[in-house]
Design a protein around this motif. Structure first.
Motif, PDB file in Angstrom:
ATOM      1  N   ARG A 140       0.844  -1.214   0.000  1.00  0.00           N
ATOM      2  CA  ARG A 140       0.000   0.000   0.000  1.00  0.00           C
ATOM      3  C   ARG A 140       0.879   1.264   0.000  1.00  0.00           C
ATOM      4  O   ARG A 140       0.694   2.178  -0.781  1.00  0.00           O
ATOM      5  CB  ARG A 140      -0.921  -0.016   1.225  1.00  0.00           C
ATOM      6  N   ARG A 141       1.880   1.267   0.866  1.00  0.00           N
ATOM      7  CA  ARG A 141       2.763   2.452   0.954  1.00  0.00           C
ATOM      8  C   ARG A 141       3.523   2.629  -0.375  1.00  0.00           C
ATOM      9  O   ARG A 141       3.792   3.747  -0.809  1.00  0.00           O
ATOM     10  CB  ARG A 141       3.754   2.276   2.104  1.00  0.00           C
ATOM     11  N   ARG A 142       3.854   1.550  -0.989  1.00  0.00           N
ATOM     12  CA  ARG A 142       4.613   1.603  -2.257  1.00  0.00           C
ATOM     13  C   ARG A 142       3.752   2.286  -3.335  1.00  0.00           C
ATOM     14  O   ARG A 142       4.214   3.148  -4.078  1.00  0.00           O
ATOM     15  CB  ARG A 142       4.962   0.160  -2.629  1.00  0.00           C
ATOM     16  N   VAL A 143       2.459   1.895  -3.410  1.00  0.00           N
ATOM     17  CA  VAL A 143       1.538   2.508  -4.389  1.00  0.00           C
ATOM     18  C   VAL A 143       1.356   3.990  -4.051  1.00  0.00           C
ATOM     19  O   VAL A 143       1.426   4.856  -4.922  1.00  0.00           O
ATOM     20  CB  VAL A 143       0.172   1.759  -4.362  1.00  0.00           C
ATOM     21  N   GLU A 144       1.213   4.259  -2.775  1.00  0.00           N
ATOM     22  CA  GLU A 144       1.019   5.640  -2.319  1.00  0.00           C
ATOM     23  C   GLU A 144       2.221   6.512  -2.723  1.00  0.00           C
ATOM     24  O   GLU A 144       2.079   7.616  -3.251  1.00  0.00           O
ATOM     25  CB  GLU A 144       0.879   5.608  -0.793  1.00  0.00           C
ATOM     26  N   LEU A 145       3.424   5.971  -2.524  1.00  0.00           N
ATOM     27  CA  LEU A 145       4.647   6.719  -2.870  1.00  0.00           C
ATOM     28  C   LEU A 145       4.697   7.018  -4.369  1.00  0.00           C
ATOM     29  O   LEU A 145       4.950   8.153  -4.781  1.00  0.00           O
ATOM     30  CB  LEU A 145       5.888   5.930  -2.455  1.00  0.00           C
ATOM     31  N   ALA A 146       4.404   6.005  -5.179  1.00  0.00           N
ATOM     32  CA  ALA A 146       4.464   6.202  -6.641  1.00  0.00           C
ATOM     33  C   ALA A 146       3.457   7.279  -7.074  1.00  0.00           C
ATOM     34  O   ALA A 146       3.791   8.158  -7.880  1.00  0.00           O
ATOM     35  CB  ALA A 146       4.188   4.884  -7.358  1.00  0.00           C
TER      36      ALA A 146
END
Lengths: 97, 97
Positions: B45-51
């Motif tokens: 989730r954090r990875r998608v948010e960062l992108a």
């Protein structure tokens, strides 16, 4: 079989001529990912050789190279995602102010 | 436990203001390694948010971000070696010619 480890090498080179020399050198040691980022599979000997050759080129008071040792090459398979500009082997010249 | 993966994020941002905004954003997602390189432990989730947040900042025709997914965070422990200039959180402004 001699163990190979996987490395990501990234660099910040202040001078254009030195930037190009590092870029050229790196092509002999790994796969180019982005303007100043390479992925390399290296034996311990090749890794030492690369560091020595980089140190011959860079100016330690101006430039900076980062060598990330990720671990045994056959155990790591980085997935690369890119946002923004697509890759072109353009010669980027950075002037540090 | 939610799995975290280990990422190296590196970027080439043409404009100083955008460069600083990315630099600031990245501090909330990982550990700074070098001027334009961060190491991050992120859930999916954090990875998608960062992108998504990176894409809000960068200009896709000028800037470039590379996200290297190295694998499960508890299995990868990158060793970082640095050649040249020691780290300083100096504001580097790159002018791409």
């Amino acid at each position: 079989m001699i163990e190979e480890r996987l490395y990501v090498v990234t660099y910040d080179i202040a001078d254009e001529k030195r930037w190009r020399r590092v870029f050229k050198l790196m092509h002999g040691y790994g796969r180019w990912l982005q303007l100043s980022v390479f992925q390399c599979r290296l034996t311990a000997r090749r890794r030492v050789e690369l560091a020595l050759r980089l140190e011959e080129i860079i100016r330690t008071d101006h430039d900076h190279v980062l060598i990330l040792d990720l671990g045994p090459a056959d155990k790591i398979d980085p997935r690369v995602e890119s946002l923004g500009k697509t890759f072109q082997p353009v010669q980027r010249s950075a002037v540090v102010i």
